[in-house]
Motif scaffolding. Structure first.
Motif, PDB file in Angstrom:
ATOM      1  N   HIS A  75      26.030  -7.466  32.028  1.00 18.63           N
ATOM      2  CA  HIS A  75      25.106  -8.115  31.094  1.00 18.63           C
ATOM      3  C   HIS A  75      25.680  -8.066  29.682  1.00 18.63           C
ATOM      4  N   MET A  96      28.723 -17.470  23.572  1.00 16.64           N
ATOM      5  CA  MET A  96      27.393 -16.999  23.164  1.00 16.64           C
ATOM      6  C   MET A  96      27.432 -16.423  21.743  1.00 16.64           C
ATOM      7  N   THR A 112      18.947 -13.209  38.242  1.00 12.59           N
ATOM      8  CA  THR A 112      19.956 -13.279  37.172  1.00 12.59           C
ATOM      9  C   THR A 112      19.580 -14.332  36.139  1.00 12.59           C
ATOM     10  N   LEU A 123      14.992 -14.033  34.977  1.00 19.10           N
ATOM     11  CA  LEU A 123      14.602 -12.856  34.180  1.00 19.10           C
ATOM     12  C   LEU A 123      15.375 -12.823  32.868  1.00 19.10           C
ATOM     13  N   GLY A 124      16.609 -13.330  32.901  1.00 19.33           N
ATOM     14  CA  GLY A 124      17.380 -13.444  31.663  1.00 19.33           C
ATOM     15  C   GLY A 124      16.737 -14.440  30.706  1.00 19.33           C
ATOM     16  N   GLY A 132      16.330 -12.340  27.086  1.00 20.96           N
ATOM     17  CA  GLY A 132      17.287 -12.739  26.051  1.00 20.96           C
ATOM     18  C   GLY A 132      17.190 -14.216  25.694  1.00 20.96           C
ATOM     19  N   ALA A 180      15.591 -15.185  22.571  1.00 20.04           N
ATOM     20  CA  ALA A 180      16.354 -15.075  21.320  1.00 20.04           C
ATOM     21  C   ALA A 180      17.032 -16.414  21.010  1.00 20.04           C
ATOM     22  N   PHE A 216      26.242 -12.908  37.782  1.00 15.08           N
ATOM     23  CA  PHE A 216      26.587 -12.683  36.376  1.00 15.08           C
ATOM     24  C   PHE A 216      28.009 -13.173  36.092  1.00 15.08           C
ATOM     25  N   ASN A 240      28.162 -16.779  35.540  1.00 16.80           N
ATOM     26  CA  ASN A 240      27.718 -17.166  34.198  1.00 16.80           C
ATOM     27  C   ASN A 240      28.814 -16.912  33.160  1.00 16.80           C
ATOM     28  N   PHE A 257      30.686 -19.597  30.604  1.00 13.78           N
ATOM     29  CA  PHE A 257      30.857 -19.418  29.150  1.00 13.78           C
ATOM     30  C   PHE A 257      32.340 -19.501  28.776  1.00 13.78           C
TER      31      PHE A 257
HETATM   32  C1  HEM Z   1      22.604 -14.715  25.144  1.00 15.71           C
HETATM   33  C2  HEM Z   1      22.720 -13.464  24.976  1.00 15.71           C
HETATM   34  C3  HEM Z   1      21.769 -12.508  25.628  1.00 15.71           C
HETATM   35  C4  HEM Z   1      20.869 -11.721  25.021  1.00 15.71           C
HETATM   36  C5  HEM Z   1      20.587 -11.627  23.535  1.00 15.71           C
HETATM   37  C6  HEM Z   1      20.183 -10.979  26.046  1.00 15.71           C
HETATM   38  C7  HEM Z   1      19.216 -10.046  25.820  1.00 15.71           C
HETATM   39  C8  HEM Z   1      18.421  -9.482  26.758  1.00 15.71           C
HETATM   40  C9  HEM Z   1      17.331  -8.585  26.507  1.00 15.71           C
HETATM   41  C10 HEM Z   1      16.881  -8.148  25.127  1.00 15.71           C
HETATM   42  C11 HEM Z   1      16.810  -8.250  27.685  1.00 15.71           C
HETATM   43  C12 HEM Z   1      15.593  -7.357  27.899  1.00 15.71           C
HETATM   44  C13 HEM Z   1      16.013  -5.984  28.239  1.00 15.71           C
HETATM   45  C14 HEM Z   1      14.804  -5.130  28.440  1.00 15.71           C
HETATM   46  O1  HEM Z   1      13.763  -5.610  28.876  1.00 15.71           O
HETATM   47  O2  HEM Z   1      14.933  -3.959  28.155  1.00 15.71           O
HETATM   48  C15 HEM Z   1      17.565  -8.929  28.706  1.00 15.71           C
HETATM   49  C16 HEM Z   1      17.322  -8.835  30.041  1.00 15.71           C
HETATM   50  C17 HEM Z   1      17.996  -9.558  30.995  1.00 15.71           C
HETATM   51  N1  HEM Z   1      19.053 -10.417  30.801  1.00 15.71           N
HETATM   52 FE1  HEM Z   1      19.901 -10.832  29.056  1.00 15.71          FE
HETATM   53  N2  HEM Z   1      20.663 -11.362  27.261  1.00 15.71           N
HETATM   54  C18 HEM Z   1      21.631 -12.299  27.051  1.00 15.71           C
HETATM   55  C19 HEM Z   1      22.379 -12.943  27.994  1.00 15.71           C
HETATM   56  C20 HEM Z   1      22.131 -12.894  29.330  1.00 15.71           C
HETATM   57  C21 HEM Z   1      22.854 -13.630  30.325  1.00 15.71           C
HETATM   58  C22 HEM Z   1      23.981 -14.610  30.046  1.00 15.71           C
HETATM   59  C23 HEM Z   1      22.319 -13.300  31.517  1.00 15.71           C
HETATM   60  C24 HEM Z   1      22.691 -13.793  32.890  1.00 15.71           C
HETATM   61  C25 HEM Z   1      22.914 -15.041  33.145  1.00 15.71           C
HETATM   62  C26 HEM Z   1      21.238 -12.357  31.278  1.00 15.71           C
HETATM   63  C27 HEM Z   1      20.455 -11.797  32.253  1.00 15.71           C
HETATM   64  C28 HEM Z   1      19.453 -10.900  32.015  1.00 15.71           C
HETATM   65  C29 HEM Z   1      18.611 -10.330  33.044  1.00 15.71           C
HETATM   66  C30 HEM Z   1      18.700 -10.614  34.529  1.00 15.71           C
HETATM   67  C31 HEM Z   1      17.698  -9.502  32.413  1.00 15.71           C
HETATM   68  C32 HEM Z   1      16.592  -8.691  33.064  1.00 15.71           C
HETATM   69  C33 HEM Z   1      16.993  -7.248  33.230  1.00 15.71           C
HETATM   70  C34 HEM Z   1      15.874  -6.486  33.919  1.00 15.71           C
HETATM   71  O3  HEM Z   1      14.912  -6.188  33.228  1.00 15.71           O
HETATM   72  O4  HEM Z   1      15.967  -6.238  35.101  1.00 15.71           O
HETATM   73  N3  HEM Z   1      21.169 -12.134  29.944  1.00 15.71           N
HETATM   74  N4  HEM Z   1      18.545  -9.683  28.102  1.00 15.71           N
END
Ligand code: HEM
Length: 221
Positions: free
Chosen positions: A24, A33, A133, A136-137, A141, A144, A202, A205, A209
């Motif tokens: 991640h 990104m 993947t 939830l992402g 995120g 943002a 992941f 992805n 990018f």
């Molecule tokens: C663009 C930049 C990204 C930022 C700023 C970001 C930020 C975050 C944040 C803040 C969370 C929450 C974490 C929490 O609840 O404690 C999160 C969760 C998650 N992100 Fe990202 N993310 C980014 C990119 C990605 C990408 C590219 C993927 C996959 C394609 C991804 C997949 C996920 C997943 C699956 C979760 C859930 C995790 C869980 O709670 O099980 N993220 N992300």
């Protein structure tokens, strides 16, 4: 002091989250990104990302249709999450009404779609790996990126519909989603297999990018 939980004892949602922490981080900090978050990308450059999402979500949502009646996959078929209609509207906003004639996947997107078609149509665990993947992402995120589109580019509504989910309270939804992960009837071997596929998702992805980063010079703001 209690001993730390082993992978076998962790709730599956926690295992997935822990297992994907490093990948991640890499996805988050990819050059494409980072340029987007620095406001260094033109909106045409952002539209290239939306284009890739369109192909990817088409495949995931076709997989959802294929899995709808499977008792293990069914809790993860959530029609309110569907992104393809929003992506179509966003592409029309960025590229015009003839958007469908003007979009091309990068090679890594073609590989990603092939992977989804290979594992997510017949295997509930593979479907969930790819579903988790992306969605939830997007619910975390992705929000943002939504804020960035609004504040840096002045885009909200059309152009940013991809990030507008009609699912009510997002933290409550994420909690329910985690409960579905924890309640699914997967043994340890199946859980490990799903973690491995999630890591592959992941990597898919990250590869998209990387291909888009190769186009960056054409899309610097
Ligand atoms: C663009 C930049 C990204 C930022 C700023 C970001 C930020 C975050 C944040 C803040 C969370 C929450 C974490 C929490 O609840 O404690 C999160 C969760 C998650 N992100 Fe990202 N993310 C980014 C990119 C990605 C990408 C590219 C993927 C996959 C394609 C991804 C997949 C996920 C997943 C699956 C979760 C859930 C995790 C869980 O709670 O099980 N993220 N992300």
């Amino acid at each position: 002091m209690a001993a730390p939980l082993t992978a076998e004892q962790l709730p599956f949602s926690a295992l997935l989250r822990e297992s994907t922490r490093d990948v991640h981080e890499r996805a988050h900090h990819s050059a494409f990104m980072s340029t987007l978050f620095d406001g260094g990308l033109t909106l045409d450059g952002y539209a290239r990302l939306v284009t890739q999402y369109y192909f990817i979500y088409q495949a995931i949502e076709e997989a959802a249709d294929a899995q709808r009646d499977h008792p293990v996959a069914a809790p993860f078929v959530v029609d309110e999450l569907r992104r393809v209609p929003a992506l179509e509207a966003d592409l029309a906003f960025f590229l015009g009404e003839d958007w469908a004639d003007r979009i091309e996947p990068v090679p890594a997107t073609e590989d990603y779609v092939r992977r989804i078609r290979t594992v997510a149509f017949d295997w509930p665990g593979g479907y969930v790996a790819h579903h988790y993947t992306r969605y939830l992402g997007d619910l975390a995120g992705g929000q943002a990126v939504r804020a960035l589109l609004k504040h840096t580019y002045g885009v909200e509504g059309p152009g940013a519909l991809f990030y507008a989910f009609d699912i009510g309270n997002v933290p409550a939804f994420r909690k329910r989603y985690r409960a579905c992960l924890d309640d699914a009837p997967w043994d340890e071997a199946e859980r490990r297999r799903i973690v491995t596929e999630t890591l592959t998702a992941f990597e898919c992805n990250i590869a998209v990018f990387a291909d888009l980063a190769g186009e960056l010079d054409a899309f610097r703001a």
